[in-house]
Design a protein around this motif. Structure first.
Motif, PDB file in Angstrom:
ATOM      1  N   UNK A 109      34.666 -15.491 -32.283  1.00 51.31           N
ATOM      2  CA  UNK A 109      35.892 -16.239 -32.582  1.00 51.31           C
ATOM      3  C   UNK A 109      36.147 -16.290 -34.083  1.00 51.31           C
ATOM      4  N   UNK A 110      36.062 -17.494 -34.697  1.00 52.46           N
ATOM      5  CA  UNK A 110      36.393 -17.552 -36.123  1.00 52.46           C
ATOM      6  C   UNK A 110      35.168 -17.533 -37.021  1.00 52.46           C
ATOM      7  N   UNK A 111      34.048 -17.059 -36.472  1.00 54.95           N
ATOM      8  CA  UNK A 111      32.847 -16.911 -37.306  1.00 54.95           C
ATOM      9  C   UNK A 111      32.406 -15.455 -37.326  1.00 54.95           C
ATOM     10  N   UNK A 112      32.127 -14.960 -38.520  1.00 52.45           N
ATOM     11  CA  UNK A 112      31.600 -13.611 -38.627  1.00 52.45           C
ATOM     12  C   UNK A 112      30.120 -13.713 -39.001  1.00 52.45           C
ATOM     13  N   UNK A 113      29.273 -13.423 -38.014  1.00 54.52           N
ATOM     14  CA  UNK A 113      27.827 -13.500 -38.231  1.00 54.52           C
ATOM     15  C   UNK A 113      27.349 -12.222 -38.896  1.00 54.52           C
ATOM     16  N   UNK A 114      26.770 -12.376 -40.071  1.00 57.42           N
ATOM     17  CA  UNK A 114      26.247 -11.216 -40.791  1.00 57.42           C
ATOM     18  C   UNK A 114      24.734 -11.375 -40.905  1.00 57.42           C
ATOM     19  N   UNK A 115      24.012 -10.564 -40.159  1.00 57.79           N
ATOM     20  CA  UNK A 115      22.558 -10.527 -40.315  1.00 57.79           C
ATOM     21  C   UNK A 115      22.252  -9.467 -41.356  1.00 57.79           C
ATOM     22  N   UNK A 116      21.499  -9.854 -42.360  1.00 54.60           N
ATOM     23  CA  UNK A 116      21.260  -8.908 -43.454  1.00 54.60           C
ATOM     24  C   UNK A 116      19.808  -8.961 -43.923  1.00 54.60           C
ATOM     25  N   UNK A 117      19.285  -7.795 -44.271  1.00 49.07           N
ATOM     26  CA  UNK A 117      17.903  -7.767 -44.774  1.00 49.07           C
ATOM     27  C   UNK A 117      17.861  -8.022 -46.289  1.00 49.07           C
ATOM     28  N   UNK A 118      19.034  -8.277 -46.867  1.00 51.44           N
ATOM     29  CA  UNK A 118      19.073  -8.651 -48.296  1.00 51.44           C
ATOM     30  C   UNK A 118      20.089  -9.781 -48.453  1.00 51.44           C
ATOM     31  N   UNK A 119      19.714 -10.950 -47.987  1.00 55.84           N
ATOM     32  CA  UNK A 119      20.678 -12.045 -47.841  1.00 55.84           C
ATOM     33  C   UNK A 119      21.289 -12.487 -49.171  1.00 55.84           C
ATOM     34  N   UNK A 120      20.566 -12.281 -50.286  1.00 55.49           N
ATOM     35  CA  UNK A 120      21.119 -12.698 -51.579  1.00 55.49           C
ATOM     36  C   UNK A 120      21.834 -11.575 -52.330  1.00 55.49           C
ATOM     37  N   UNK A 121      21.896 -10.428 -51.689  1.00 55.80           N
ATOM     38  CA  UNK A 121      22.538  -9.278 -52.322  1.00 55.80           C
ATOM     39  C   UNK A 121      23.996  -9.201 -51.856  1.00 55.80           C
ATOM     40  N   UNK A 122      24.901  -9.709 -52.691  1.00 54.04           N
ATOM     41  CA  UNK A 122      26.306  -9.800 -52.281  1.00 54.04           C
ATOM     42  C   UNK A 122      26.951  -8.423 -52.088  1.00 54.04           C
ATOM     43  N   UNK A 123      26.536  -7.465 -52.900  1.00 58.42           N
ATOM     44  CA  UNK A 123      27.117  -6.125 -52.757  1.00 58.42           C
ATOM     45  C   UNK A 123      26.734  -5.533 -51.399  1.00 58.42           C
ATOM     46  N   UNK A 124      25.488  -5.777 -51.025  1.00 56.31           N
ATOM     47  CA  UNK A 124      25.009  -5.302 -49.722  1.00 56.31           C
ATOM     48  C   UNK A 124      25.819  -5.950 -48.591  1.00 56.31           C
ATOM     49  N   UNK A 125      26.031  -7.259 -48.673  1.00 58.40           N
ATOM     50  CA  UNK A 125      26.805  -7.963 -47.640  1.00 58.40           C
ATOM     51  C   UNK A 125      28.233  -7.438 -47.588  1.00 58.40           C
ATOM     52  N   UNK A 126      28.809  -7.219 -48.763  1.00 56.70           N
ATOM     53  CA  UNK A 126      30.175  -6.700 -48.823  1.00 56.70           C
ATOM     54  C   UNK A 126      30.257  -5.349 -48.125  1.00 56.70           C
ATOM     55  N   UNK A 127      29.238  -4.518 -48.341  1.00 56.24           N
ATOM     56  CA  UNK A 127      29.225  -3.195 -47.714  1.00 56.24           C
ATOM     57  C   UNK A 127      29.111  -3.299 -46.197  1.00 56.24           C
ATOM     58  N   UNK A 128      28.226  -4.198 -45.749  1.00 57.62           N
ATOM     59  CA  UNK A 128      28.049  -4.361 -44.301  1.00 57.62           C
ATOM     60  C   UNK A 128      29.363  -4.770 -43.636  1.00 57.62           C
ATOM     61  N   UNK A 129      30.025  -5.753 -44.240  1.00 59.10           N
ATOM     62  CA  UNK A 129      31.258  -6.265 -43.633  1.00 59.10           C
ATOM     63  C   UNK A 129      32.375  -5.212 -43.727  1.00 59.10           C
ATOM     64  N   UNK A 130      32.460  -4.519 -44.864  1.00 61.25           N
ATOM     65  CA  UNK A 130      33.499  -3.488 -45.000  1.00 61.25           C
ATOM     66  C   UNK A 130      33.324  -2.396 -43.951  1.00 61.25           C
ATOM     67  N   UNK A 131      32.082  -1.987 -43.736  1.00 61.57           N
ATOM     68  CA  UNK A 131      31.810  -0.938 -42.754  1.00 61.57           C
ATOM     69  C   UNK A 131      32.246  -1.403 -41.365  1.00 61.57           C
TER      70      UNK A 131
END
Ligand SMILES: [Zn+2]
Length: 240
Positions: A109-131
């Protein structure tokens, strides 16, 4: 009674949206508009009624909104952290990041769950979500292209995502349609407009009256969508 102190006021747009502004009364004859980092400032003659001021600036509303969104974006950037809002198909979605051994993105719904192996790496998170957004965009756009191709009676050969810096869509003589993946953030009627625009080019490779008639046949409201897209453009580019 005219208040001579600068006053914070609100302007109501036909869309129902509000614009805040600061009214400064001056010993002057004309109305002056300024958009800076604090927002819209209106300088007006001392005796002119507020209703008249708002009437006079009505033709400038598009300009004002464009300037305001530019100003906003100078301050804004996406913080790839839990609690940050992004837009998907025009809806607000909240990021929820979680440290994990694997990477995955899942919308509930209105939550986007992002599981990441580099939780403090914003560039990594941005890449995951963009993909993830790109995958979602392609599925969504292909479906819309199918629907509107039937309505316009055109036969595109293929749909690709683009990463263009300033274009929302394009098409070529091979009847390939390219759509900017960032559009997936926009409300559906905006995406539909860009798609119909490109599909109509399969009939008319120009922006003649005949071209716009084709667009209008399937989207009678295309003019307001086109304007809205202009206002939205800089927001859509905050991502990627
Ligand atoms: Zn065009």
């Amino acid at each position: 009674m005219i208040n001579l102190k600068p006053t914070n006021l609100e302007l109501f747009l036909p869309s129902g949206k509000k614009i805040k502004y600061l009214l400064k009364r001056r010993n002057r004859r004309t109305i002056g508009l300024k958009v800076d980092h604090d927002g819209l400032v209106i300088h007006a003659p001392i005796l002119i009624p507020r209703s008249r001021i708002e009437e006079l600036i009505a033709p400038k509303l598009d300009w004002i909104q464009e300037k305001l969104s530019l100003q906003l974006n100078k301050k804004k950037k996406i913080n790839w952290k839990t609690g940050e809002l992004i837009h998907i198909l025009g809806n607000k979605v909240i990021l929820s990041l979680k440290a994990s051994k694997t990477n995955s993105v899942l919308q509930d719904k209105d939550i986007l769950h992002v599981d990441t192996n580099r939780v403090n790496d914003q560039i990594h998170s941005a890449k995951l979500v963009s993909k993830w957004l790109k995958e979602k965009a392609l599925k969504d756009f292909v479906r819309r292209v199918e629907v509107f191709s039937v309505k316009l009676n055109v036969h595109p050969s293929n749909v690709y995502l683009s990463n263009a810096k300033s274009r929302w869509g394009s098409c070529n003589s091979k009847k390939e349609i390219r759509l900017n993946w960032r559009l997936i953030q926009a409300p559906p009627h905006i995406i539909n407009y860009v798609i119909c625009h490109e599909l109509a080019h399969l009939k008319e490779m120009n922006h003649s009256n005949r071209f716009w008639e084709e667009v209008e046949k399937v989207l009678p409201e295309y003019r307001s969508s086109e304007k809205e897209l202009k206002t939205l453009s800089s927001d859509l580019y905050l991502i990627g």
